[in-house]
Design a protein around this motif. Sequence first.
Motif, mmCIF file in Angstrom:
data_model
loop_
_atom_site.group_PDB
_atom_site.id
_atom_site.type_symbol
_atom_site.label_atom_id
_atom_site.label_comp_id
_atom_site.label_asym_id
_atom_site.label_seq_id
_atom_site.Cartn_x
_atom_site.Cartn_y
_atom_site.Cartn_z
ATOM 1 N N LEU A 29 0.824 -1.219 0.000
ATOM 2 C CA LEU A 29 0.000 0.000 0.000
ATOM 3 C C LEU A 29 0.852 1.261 0.000
ATOM 4 C CD1 LEU A 29 -2.891 -1.040 2.402
ATOM 5 C CD2 LEU A 29 -3.012 -0.688 -0.066
ATOM 6 N N ALA A 30 1.950 1.260 0.754
ATOM 7 C CA ALA A 30 2.831 2.427 0.779
ATOM 8 C C ALA A 30 3.473 2.664 -0.586
ATOM 9 C CB ALA A 30 3.911 2.251 1.849
ATOM 10 N N ILE A 47 6.991 -3.757 7.650
ATOM 11 C CA ILE A 47 7.215 -4.068 9.060
ATOM 12 C C ILE A 47 7.905 -2.905 9.757
ATOM 13 C CG2 ILE A 47 8.461 -5.576 10.647
ATOM 14 C CD1 ILE A 47 7.978 -7.849 8.620
ATOM 15 N N ALA A 48 8.958 -2.367 9.132
ATOM 16 C CA ALA A 48 9.656 -1.228 9.725
ATOM 17 C C ALA A 48 8.737 -0.005 9.803
ATOM 18 C CB ALA A 48 10.909 -0.905 8.912
ATOM 19 N N GLY A 49 7.899 0.176 8.804
ATOM 20 C CA GLY A 49 6.944 1.282 8.822
ATOM 21 C C GLY A 49 5.943 1.134 9.945
ATOM 22 N N ILE A 104 -1.658 3.956 10.677
ATOM 23 C CA ILE A 104 -0.415 4.347 11.344
ATOM 24 C C ILE A 104 0.784 3.684 10.671
ATOM 25 C CG2 ILE A 104 0.910 4.091 13.481
ATOM 26 C CD1 ILE A 104 -1.759 4.495 14.985
ATOM 27 N N ALA A 105 0.666 2.388 10.377
ATOM 28 C CA ALA A 105 1.762 1.649 9.752
ATOM 29 C C ALA A 105 2.035 2.147 8.338
ATOM 30 C CB ALA A 105 1.435 0.159 9.731
ATOM 31 N N ILE A 106 0.998 2.444 7.570
ATOM 32 C CA ILE A 106 1.191 2.957 6.208
ATOM 33 C C ILE A 106 1.888 4.308 6.242
ATOM 34 C CG2 ILE A 106 -0.023 3.825 4.163
ATOM 35 C CD1 ILE A 106 -2.100 1.607 4.647
ATOM 36 N N LEU A 107 1.472 5.182 7.156
ATOM 37 C CA LEU A 107 2.139 6.486 7.272
ATOM 38 C C LEU A 107 3.605 6.323 7.660
ATOM 39 C CD1 LEU A 107 -0.661 8.597 8.987
ATOM 40 C CD2 LEU A 107 0.088 8.689 6.594
ATOM 41 N N LEU A 155 9.323 6.213 5.853
ATOM 42 C CA LEU A 155 10.574 5.488 5.573
ATOM 43 C C LEU A 155 10.927 5.510 4.095
ATOM 44 C CD1 LEU A 155 10.482 2.270 7.765
ATOM 45 C CD2 LEU A 155 11.974 4.230 7.988
ATOM 46 N N LEU A 156 9.940 5.342 3.248
ATOM 47 C CA LEU A 156 10.175 5.377 1.806
ATOM 48 C C LEU A 156 10.669 6.753 1.372
ATOM 49 C CD1 LEU A 156 9.980 3.542 -0.635
ATOM 50 C CD2 LEU A 156 7.610 4.235 -0.903
ATOM 51 N N PHE A 157 10.091 7.804 1.924
ATOM 52 C CA PHE A 157 10.527 9.173 1.623
ATOM 53 C C PHE A 157 11.972 9.387 2.076
ATOM 54 C CE2 PHE A 157 11.057 13.595 2.974
ATOM 55 C CZ PHE A 157 10.828 14.232 1.771
#
Length: 83
Positions: free
Chosen positions: A16-17, A37-39, A65-68, A73-75
């Motif tokens: 999703l992220a 998982i890290a997110g 919360i996890a997606i945000l 992290l991706l950013f």
Amino acid sequence: MGILGWIVFGLIVGVLAKWIMPGNDPGGIFMTILLGIAGALLGGFIASAIGLGTANSFTLGSMIIAILGAILLLFIYRSVRRT
């Protein structure tokens, strides 16, 4: 949630992220799971620090919360990789 639950949760969150923030990122499915998982961990830590809740179960709130956290992290990953 057990380890298998975290892996499935991480896969869903990571996909999703990356769907929300598309781009050319290396790593494939393994990196997507780790990103999710890290997110979830990062998002849960930040949310609990500011009093919004945690990502400790498979609910809609913890998913958001996890997606945000995964998007953050991706950013960060993309910002560091550019330099």
